[in-house]
Design a protein around this motif. Structure first.
Motif, PDB file in Angstrom:
ATOM      1  N   ILE A 150     -21.873  36.212 -36.997  1.00  0.00           N
ATOM      2  CA  ILE A 150     -21.822  35.713 -35.611  1.00  0.00           C
ATOM      3  C   ILE A 150     -21.736  34.191 -35.594  1.00  0.00           C
ATOM      4  O   ILE A 150     -21.005  33.615 -34.789  1.00  0.00           O
ATOM      5  CB  ILE A 150     -23.018  36.235 -34.790  1.00  0.00           C
ATOM      6  CG1 ILE A 150     -22.933  37.757 -34.686  1.00  0.00           C
ATOM      7  CG2 ILE A 150     -23.061  35.591 -33.407  1.00  0.00           C
ATOM      8  CD1 ILE A 150     -24.168  38.414 -34.140  1.00  0.00           C
ATOM      9  N   VAL A 151     -22.442  33.513 -36.492  1.00  0.00           N
ATOM     10  CA  VAL A 151     -22.347  32.052 -36.583  1.00  0.00           C
ATOM     11  C   VAL A 151     -20.923  31.653 -36.968  1.00  0.00           C
ATOM     12  O   VAL A 151     -20.335  30.754 -36.363  1.00  0.00           O
ATOM     13  CB  VAL A 151     -23.367  31.472 -37.587  1.00  0.00           C
ATOM     14  CG1 VAL A 151     -23.186  29.966 -37.736  1.00  0.00           C
ATOM     15  CG2 VAL A 151     -24.792  31.795 -37.165  1.00  0.00           C
ATOM     16  N   HIS A 152     -20.356  32.341 -37.961  1.00  0.00           N
ATOM     17  CA  HIS A 152     -18.986  32.043 -38.378  1.00  0.00           C
ATOM     18  C   HIS A 152     -18.004  32.273 -37.230  1.00  0.00           C
ATOM     19  O   HIS A 152     -17.135  31.432 -36.971  1.00  0.00           O
ATOM     20  CB  HIS A 152     -18.587  32.924 -39.579  1.00  0.00           C
ATOM     21  CG  HIS A 152     -19.138  32.444 -40.871  1.00  0.00           C
ATOM     22  ND1 HIS A 152     -18.482  31.547 -41.674  1.00  0.00           N
ATOM     23  CD2 HIS A 152     -20.299  32.744 -41.506  1.00  0.00           C
ATOM     24  CE1 HIS A 152     -19.204  31.310 -42.751  1.00  0.00           C
ATOM     25  NE2 HIS A 152     -20.314  32.026 -42.675  1.00  0.00           N
ATOM     26  N   ALA A 153     -18.124  33.398 -36.550  1.00  0.00           N
ATOM     27  CA  ALA A 153     -17.211  33.714 -35.446  1.00  0.00           C
ATOM     28  C   ALA A 153     -17.360  32.700 -34.312  1.00  0.00           C
ATOM     29  O   ALA A 153     -16.358  32.204 -33.777  1.00  0.00           O
ATOM     30  CB  ALA A 153     -17.481  35.122 -34.927  1.00  0.00           C
ATOM     31  N   SER A 154     -18.587  32.380 -33.955  1.00  0.00           N
ATOM     32  CA  SER A 154     -18.827  31.428 -32.879  1.00  0.00           C
ATOM     33  C   SER A 154     -18.226  30.067 -33.219  1.00  0.00           C
ATOM     34  O   SER A 154     -17.581  29.430 -32.372  1.00  0.00           O
ATOM     35  CB  SER A 154     -20.331  31.318 -32.623  1.00  0.00           C
ATOM     36  OG  SER A 154     -20.595  30.426 -31.569  1.00  0.00           O
ATOM     37  N   TRP A 155     -18.404  29.612 -34.458  1.00  0.00           N
ATOM     38  CA  TRP A 155     -17.816  28.331 -34.862  1.00  0.00           C
ATOM     39  C   TRP A 155     -16.295  28.378 -34.768  1.00  0.00           C
ATOM     40  O   TRP A 155     -15.665  27.467 -34.232  1.00  0.00           O
ATOM     41  CB  TRP A 155     -18.239  27.921 -36.271  1.00  0.00           C
ATOM     42  CG  TRP A 155     -17.406  26.776 -36.750  1.00  0.00           C
ATOM     43  CD1 TRP A 155     -16.472  26.785 -37.737  1.00  0.00           C
ATOM     44  CD2 TRP A 155     -17.382  25.449 -36.194  1.00  0.00           C
ATOM     45  NE1 TRP A 155     -15.872  25.548 -37.848  1.00  0.00           N
ATOM     46  CE2 TRP A 155     -16.407  24.703 -36.902  1.00  0.00           C
ATOM     47  CE3 TRP A 155     -18.070  24.820 -35.166  1.00  0.00           C
ATOM     48  CZ2 TRP A 155     -16.126  23.378 -36.618  1.00  0.00           C
ATOM     49  CZ3 TRP A 155     -17.781  23.495 -34.884  1.00  0.00           C
ATOM     50  CH2 TRP A 155     -16.819  22.779 -35.597  1.00  0.00           C
ATOM     51  N   ASN A 156     -15.688  29.410 -35.281  1.00  0.00           N
ATOM     52  CA  ASN A 156     -14.225  29.488 -35.273  1.00  0.00           C
ATOM     53  C   ASN A 156     -13.671  29.509 -33.858  1.00  0.00           C
ATOM     54  O   ASN A 156     -12.676  28.834 -33.569  1.00  0.00           O
ATOM     55  CB  ASN A 156     -13.752  30.715 -36.057  1.00  0.00           C
ATOM     56  CG  ASN A 156     -13.986  30.552 -37.539  1.00  0.00           C
ATOM     57  OD1 ASN A 156     -13.993  29.450 -38.060  1.00  0.00           O
ATOM     58  ND2 ASN A 156     -14.200  31.659 -38.222  1.00  0.00           N
ATOM     59  N   LEU A 157     -14.300  30.250 -32.983  1.00  0.00           N
ATOM     60  CA  LEU A 157     -13.850  30.301 -31.592  1.00  0.00           C
ATOM     61  C   LEU A 157     -14.031  28.949 -30.904  1.00  0.00           C
ATOM     62  O   LEU A 157     -13.148  28.470 -30.192  1.00  0.00           O
ATOM     63  CB  LEU A 157     -14.593  31.400 -30.830  1.00  0.00           C
ATOM     64  CG  LEU A 157     -14.308  32.827 -31.301  1.00  0.00           C
ATOM     65  CD1 LEU A 157     -15.331  33.798 -30.715  1.00  0.00           C
ATOM     66  CD2 LEU A 157     -12.896  33.252 -30.940  1.00  0.00           C
ATOM     67  N   LEU A 158     -15.178  28.327 -31.137  1.00  0.00           N
ATOM     68  CA  LEU A 158     -15.461  27.025 -30.529  1.00  0.00           C
ATOM     69  C   LEU A 158     -14.526  25.957 -31.079  1.00  0.00           C
ATOM     70  O   LEU A 158     -13.955  25.166 -30.320  1.00  0.00           O
ATOM     71  CB  LEU A 158     -16.925  26.637 -30.777  1.00  0.00           C
ATOM     72  CG  LEU A 158     -17.365  25.287 -30.222  1.00  0.00           C
ATOM     73  CD1 LEU A 158     -17.225  25.248 -28.699  1.00  0.00           C
ATOM     74  CD2 LEU A 158     -18.795  24.997 -30.644  1.00  0.00           C
ATOM     75  N   ALA A 159     -14.346  25.917 -32.392  1.00  0.00           N
ATOM     76  CA  ALA A 159     -13.498  24.887 -33.011  1.00  0.00           C
ATOM     77  C   ALA A 159     -12.070  24.959 -32.479  1.00  0.00           C
ATOM     78  O   ALA A 159     -11.465  23.926 -32.177  1.00  0.00           O
ATOM     79  CB  ALA A 159     -13.520  25.038 -34.533  1.00  0.00           C
TER      80      ALA A 159
END
Length: 141
Positions: A62-71
């Motif tokens: 979830i941290v990885h997904a959230s970062w990728n979406l935000l970035a």
């Protein structure tokens, strides 16, 4: 499979915004003391715009997904727009009012709104990015 879970899984494997970039104009570290997740974010700024960004992520999917979406949503934004986007995402995830609706690409993260147990995972990248964007004293701008 649940459509939200599919989107999160897909977003979590993208490595476009991972690793350290050079030069770094803004940077911040954010940690979740309860589970050990951490993210170090890096920003390159050019003429007041977020030209490039990346992160070193040690955390759950979830941290990885959230970062990728935000970035993906932050690239090309002004510092102010980036700050507001991170703030609004955090307000949405904490179930507080914010000034605008979430961008379409970030709307999948609403599945992790408070009091969801994984809320801190979804929030961690935005907290790190907001910290970096707030600390403009690091920037040569």
């Amino acid at each position: 499979m649940n459509p939200v879970r599919e989107q999160i899984l897909k977003a979590s494997v993208d490595k476009s915004f991972h690793g350290k970039i050079h030069p770094v104009h803004l940077s911040a570290l954010e940690q979740n003391r309860f589970c050990g997740d951490e993210i170090q974010v890096y920003f390159q700024i050019n003429n007041g715009l977020i030209e490039n960004l990346s992160a070193e992520v040690r955390g759950c999917l979830i941290v990885h997904a959230s970062w990728n979406l935000l970035a993906g949503s932050l690239r090309g934004k002004t510092l102010r727009e980036g700050h507001l986007l991170c703030r609004d995402l955090l307000l949405h995830l904490k179930e507080q009012n914010s000034s605008t609706a979430l961008q379409n690409t970030l709307s999948v993260l609403e599945a992790y709104r408070a009091p969801h147990a994984r809320n801190s995972c979804a929030s961690l990248p935005a907290m790190a990015a907001l910290k970096a964007l707030r600390d403009l004293s690091q920037s040569p701008l």
